[in-house]
Structure formats: structure tokens, C-alpha cells
Design a protein around this motif. Structure first.
Motif: not given
Length: 198
Positions: A102-111, A144-158
Motif C-alpha cells: 500500500l505504501l509503495a502504491a501510494l508513493a508511486g501514484c503520488l510521484t 484486542m481493542d475495538p477502539s483501535i483501527r485494524n490498519g494504519y492510523d497515520a501515514i507520513q510521506i516526505e
């Protein structure tokens, strides 16, 4: 899409002159926009992937056919993506895991979006690099905790962009890349996903 030809004075067809910046043929997007203006169906694309489990955390995705511009396409050689999990996540680390893809797809598409839009503005790009980091809490995936997302809760790209432009122009094309990137749109906004059992 094919580049339309223009008529010379005596009526014969001559090739339209091509303008290329950063390896992007700028004649094509404008021809595509004109064609879509006349027939909106040309703009509709459907991409497909087929996936097969191998063992443990390993699975393989094959990318081949897609539809677009009122046509169907098959690639001569399909693309194959092997996925696994790191050993610490019970895998054998034979491939990147799905959230890394997913990170690779995001970086590639933004680029790609950045380069295409910079090219349309006549900005020459000498180099583009990016680093991505996604933060994930396993307690969500493990239930273990229904209040926590299954996936990324934040993504940073520089991004590091070397271009024949000032800082302000570069910041603007990075912003436009976010506004136009399909993968950024999918990741940053809720997209309906239908999952069924055959």
C-alpha cells in the motif's frame, strides 16, 4: 490514445507535433481531454487483480487485463506480486506484506501525479525521491481493542524534488499531486468495498 492528425492545407493528413517533458508526451493528455469531452465513456477504467493463497502468510497477486477508453486490454506478460509477512508476524519474509505494498502504491501514484502535472506546467524534473512510513497498532488486527483501527492510523510521506523551479512552485506541484492522485484519494477518503463469497 492515438494522437490525432491535423489536415494540411491541401487536405492530406500530417502527424501532430509531439511535445515531451520529463519523458511525458504532453500531446496525449490534451488529446485525451478533447476525446473525453466528446464521449465521457472513454474516461471509465476498470482495473483487476486475481489473488491466490500459497501458504501461511504468503499469497500471490496477478495483474493482467483491464478495461479503458472503451476497449479491453491484455498484457503480453502479466505482473506478479508475491506477498508475505515478516518472521515476527509469523511469516517467512519472502515478499513485502500487503500494508507495505500500500505504501509503495501510494508513493508511486503520488510521484507519477507530481511528474505528470509538473510536465503539463512546463517544469523540468531532475529527480524525485520519497520516503513513506505507516503506523499500525496490532491490537486492532488481533481484536484486542475495538477502539483501535485494524490498519494504519497515520501515514507520513516526505518528498525530495529536484526541479527547475522555485520552492513555491515545487510545493504547489506536490499539493496538486495530492489533489489528483487516485491512490491518495482511495487511501485518504472512505471508498466503498464490496466483499462477497463465490
Amino acid at each position: 490514445m492515438l494522437v490525432p492528425k491535423r489536415k494540411a492545407a491541401e487536405g492530406r493528413l500530417i502527424p501532430q507535433q509531439q511535445k515531451v517533458i520529463n519523458g511525458v508526451n504532453l500531446t496525449e493528455p490534451f488529446n485525451t481531454i478533447d476525446a473525453i469531452s466528446e464521449n465521457a465513456e472513454i474516461a471509465i477504467f476498470t482495473f483487476r487483480a486475481s489473488n491466490k493463497w500459497i501458504s501461511g502468510g504468503q499469497n500471490e497477486t496477478v495483474i493482467n487485463d483491464y478495461d479503458g477508453a472503451c476497449q479491453s486490454f491484455d498484457r503480453a506478460t502479466p505482473f506478479v506480486f508475491r506477498k508475505d509477512e515478516p518472521a515476527i508476524l509469523l511469516g517467512e519474509d519472502t515478499g513485502a506484506n500487503p500494508v507495505e505494498y500500500l505504501l509503495a502504491a501510494l508513493a508511486g501514484c503520488l510521484t507519477t501525479s507530481l511528474v505528470y502535472h509538473a510536465s503539463a506546467k512546463g517544469i523540468s524534473i531532475n529527480g524525485v525521491e520519497s520516503t513513506c512510513a505507516g503506523h499500525l497498532d496490532l491490537r486492532g488486527f488481533l481484536g484486542m481493542d475495538p477502539s483501535i483501527r485494524n490498519g494504519y492510523d497515520a501515514i507520513q510521506i516526505e518528498f525530495k524534488v529536484d526541479a527547475d523551479a522555485g520552492r513555491e512552485q515545487i510545493e504547489e506541484i506536490v499539493k496538486v499531486a495530492q489533489q489528483r492522485s487516485p491512490v491518495f484519494d482511495v487511501v485518504s477518503r472512505s471508498v466503498p468495498v464490496a466483499v462477497t463469497l463465490a
